[in-house]
Design an enzyme around this catalytic site. Sequence first.
Site, mmCIF file in Angstrom:
data_model
loop_
_atom_site.group_PDB
_atom_site.id
_atom_site.type_symbol
_atom_site.label_atom_id
_atom_site.label_comp_id
_atom_site.label_asym_id
_atom_site.label_seq_id
_atom_site.Cartn_x
_atom_site.Cartn_y
_atom_site.Cartn_z
ATOM 1 N N ASP A 19 -70.012 64.569 69.340
ATOM 2 C CA ASP A 19 -69.143 64.491 70.511
ATOM 3 C C ASP A 19 -67.746 64.860 70.032
ATOM 4 O O ASP A 19 -67.083 64.069 69.374
ATOM 5 C CB ASP A 19 -69.186 63.049 71.063
ATOM 6 C CG ASP A 19 -68.130 62.788 72.137
ATOM 7 O OD1 ASP A 19 -67.459 63.743 72.577
ATOM 8 O OD2 ASP A 19 -67.979 61.613 72.526
ATOM 9 N N LYS A 81 -58.732 69.967 72.348
ATOM 10 C CA LYS A 81 -59.878 70.329 73.181
ATOM 11 C C LYS A 81 -59.446 70.989 74.500
ATOM 12 O O LYS A 81 -60.128 71.859 75.022
ATOM 13 C CB LYS A 81 -60.687 69.063 73.463
ATOM 14 C CG LYS A 81 -61.972 69.290 74.225
ATOM 15 C CD LYS A 81 -62.770 68.012 74.248
ATOM 16 C CE LYS A 81 -64.027 68.132 75.066
ATOM 17 N NZ LYS A 81 -64.789 66.880 75.029
ATOM 18 N N ASP A 181 -67.068 59.473 83.447
ATOM 19 C CA ASP A 181 -66.565 59.510 82.065
ATOM 20 C C ASP A 181 -65.041 59.493 82.074
ATOM 21 O O ASP A 181 -64.396 60.489 82.402
ATOM 22 C CB ASP A 181 -67.109 60.783 81.381
ATOM 23 C CG ASP A 181 -66.661 60.909 79.923
ATOM 24 O OD1 ASP A 181 -65.774 60.143 79.496
ATOM 25 O OD2 ASP A 181 -67.207 61.777 79.216
HETATM 26 P P1 ADP Z 1 -62.283 61.025 74.675
HETATM 27 O O1 ADP Z 1 -63.560 61.229 75.411
HETATM 28 O O2 ADP Z 1 -61.071 61.446 75.454
HETATM 29 O O3 ADP Z 1 -62.268 61.588 73.314
HETATM 30 P P2 ADP Z 1 -62.884 58.125 74.316
HETATM 31 O O4 ADP Z 1 -64.081 58.060 75.166
HETATM 32 O O5 ADP Z 1 -63.045 57.823 72.883
HETATM 33 O O6 ADP Z 1 -62.054 59.459 74.503
HETATM 34 O O7 ADP Z 1 -61.817 57.106 74.949
HETATM 35 C C1 ADP Z 1 -60.610 56.857 74.334
HETATM 36 C C2 ADP Z 1 -59.746 56.039 75.252
HETATM 37 O O8 ADP Z 1 -60.404 54.810 75.536
HETATM 38 C C3 ADP Z 1 -58.416 55.687 74.627
HETATM 39 O O9 ADP Z 1 -57.368 55.911 75.548
HETATM 40 C C4 ADP Z 1 -58.556 54.210 74.320
HETATM 41 O O10 ADP Z 1 -57.324 53.538 74.354
HETATM 42 C C5 ADP Z 1 -59.462 53.779 75.438
HETATM 43 N N1 ADP Z 1 -60.144 52.508 75.151
HETATM 44 C C6 ADP Z 1 -60.939 52.225 74.102
HETATM 45 N N2 ADP Z 1 -61.343 50.940 74.142
HETATM 46 C C7 ADP Z 1 -60.779 50.397 75.260
HETATM 47 C C8 ADP Z 1 -60.784 49.100 75.864
HETATM 48 N N3 ADP Z 1 -61.443 48.090 75.303
HETATM 49 N N4 ADP Z 1 -60.095 48.919 77.009
HETATM 50 C C9 ADP Z 1 -59.404 49.928 77.557
HETATM 51 N N5 ADP Z 1 -59.343 51.160 77.044
HETATM 52 C C10 ADP Z 1 -60.016 51.402 75.914
HETATM 53 MG MG MG Z 2 -65.445 61.817 75.667
#
Ligand code: ADP
Ligand code: MG
Length: 616
Positions: A19, A81, A181
């Site tokens: 991913d 990205k 998502d």
């Molecule tokens: P991406 O798909 O954009 O790469 P992710 O799915 O890894 O990202 O999501 C990252 C985001 O999720 C970040 O902004 C992070 O702060 C947020 N995040 C992660 N854990 C939590 C949580 N427990 N509560 C709220 N937001 C969260």
């Molecule tokens: Mg993602």
Amino acid sequence: MTPTKNSAENSFRPIVGIDLGTTNSAAAYIHKQKPKMLTLKNGERLMPSVVLLNQNGQIIAGEEARNALVAMPERTKAAVKRSMGEKITFSMGDQAYTPEELSAFILKEIKRSVDKELGEGDKEAVITVPAYFTNAQRQAVKKAGELAGFVVERIINEPTAAALAYGLQQGDEDKHILVYDLGGGTFDVSIVELMGGIMEVKASAGNNQLGGEDFDWLLVDWLADKVVAEHGTDPREDIRGKARLKEEAEKIKKDLSFQSSVDVSVPVITVKNNAPVGLDCTIQREEFVSLITPLLDETKEKLSHVLEDAGLAPGDVDEILLVGGSTKIPQVQQLITSFFNKQPKTDINPDEAVALGAAVQAGIKSGAFSDNGLIVTDVAPFSMGIAVLSAQPGNVGKPGAFHAIIPRNTTIPVTRTERYTTTSHNQPGVEIEIYQGENKWVKDNYFLNEFLLEGLPLKPAGEEAVDVTFRYNLNGILEVSAKSVSTGAEMSVTIEDALDRSSEEAFYDSLAKVEAAFQPEEHEDASDEELNLFTPLENDNQEEGRERPDSLQDLIKEADEWKRRFTKELENRDGETEKQINAVINRLAAAAEEKNTEVLNEAIESAIDLAVDLEL
Ligand code: ADP
Ligand code: MG
């Protein structure tokens, strides 16, 4: 699906699922018939998708790069990205990198962990992309994977991967799966349809500028406004202050997913008149929720859109999957539950679902599973076709009309042929201009490629026919061929994938560049120093021993201020803490003596760290 040749677990080629996220990247592989997250750098399952060019001219990807993001914007790059598929470069320090090269650095770091866990050697990978990614964007991701040293087996859609992670392909029922998502920087919502063992993305919508990072910045403003109100100084104007607040905001946000309020206590955010300025306050979950409500409402609108596109009512959705770290926010779960009147599935960690699903796809591909009858397909995210004369009854026709050969949302892989006739007398050839998009006129669509089919027999208009075939595969690679019906002469192109000489050279140039810049060994000690958030930016090209006097004066003053505070604090402390305080005081004194900005900054940083630890 054809039964696999091998059944012994260890005889499979390991294929990893990756991913490659806007904010975080993750990887997984099949272990004992189940997808398993790979342990990445620093022992974590997620790695920030951030790249840093350090002062030694080496590239570092991951957490350290992320920590340097706010303080060293000119040496770091995040959210690359969003730029995949664009022909641009980003400057970092004295270098410039393409989006593919920057993504390759992230993937190379992942590959290092893959090699550690699964052994050295060639590695195949399935990499995920958002459902709306264009052909060019998919190609760019594939290229990034290759630059990183992976054999890119397949590019699949993220929502499809999420559905695979939940094992929704198992069982005979047909289903509509909605994947919501909400990540760090992007929001995507898709409808995945499972029908007769075929899985495809029916529709997707979203906003690639909406995510958890926006929530962090809203919280930064909320916190900064409090500091302004209390101390009359704006911490956002100080780069360290801004960095510290952003870090704090993300922590608070995450805590608010599990607690109804958070006590904020930051001893030092910025400095005013050489005195540290901090913040003590409490934030309620409701206050945070009201900050982000307008953004969450926007996601609700997109939900309605995607359902409309797919021709479904909320009640037609059988499963709802929450994907992306930001769906851990309870308000998001509530929003979904009230919208659908149904609970979403959350049993898989939302920030791991896509990588796990990519691994499932990889496992199906490599034969790591026994035959499970699943064929995963996707859909063409855009219409693809050619330029033709507009066909209007009684009209000569205007050039530049778009005729789709593969309409948007056609299930792929697909091969379609259309027959066209010549439009002028004695026409010796036809120019095949290939476009992608949904507009009536090609000028409004995205140009992909063109070629000329020559040598047509000279005949009156409309008497010579040409068959144009579009072949679009699961990796989003489009092959176009044109064949003269009367002579059988044929010409074809493969869009983006067929590396012509110049792009092949460019690929190898990039490969050499990526190899050279990527930090060869993990050397965390050394990187600690370089990546220190508080390393002054001005130091970049500074010769040793030549500091700028004004900033030096300020730093000495700041160090003195800390020394004074800690000396006072000594009265209340003993044991180990006393020792730590003395060590910091000595370090500050030595740094002030040495009069070196870098050393001073480090000493001050250690003072700040200790102040935070001791909750001063
Ligand atoms: P991406 O798909 O954009 O790469 P992710 O799915 O890894 O990202 O999501 C990252 C985001 O999720 C970040 O902004 C992070 O702060 C947020 N995040 C992660 N854990 C939590 C949580 N427990 N509560 C709220 N937001 C969260
Ligand atoms: Mg993602």
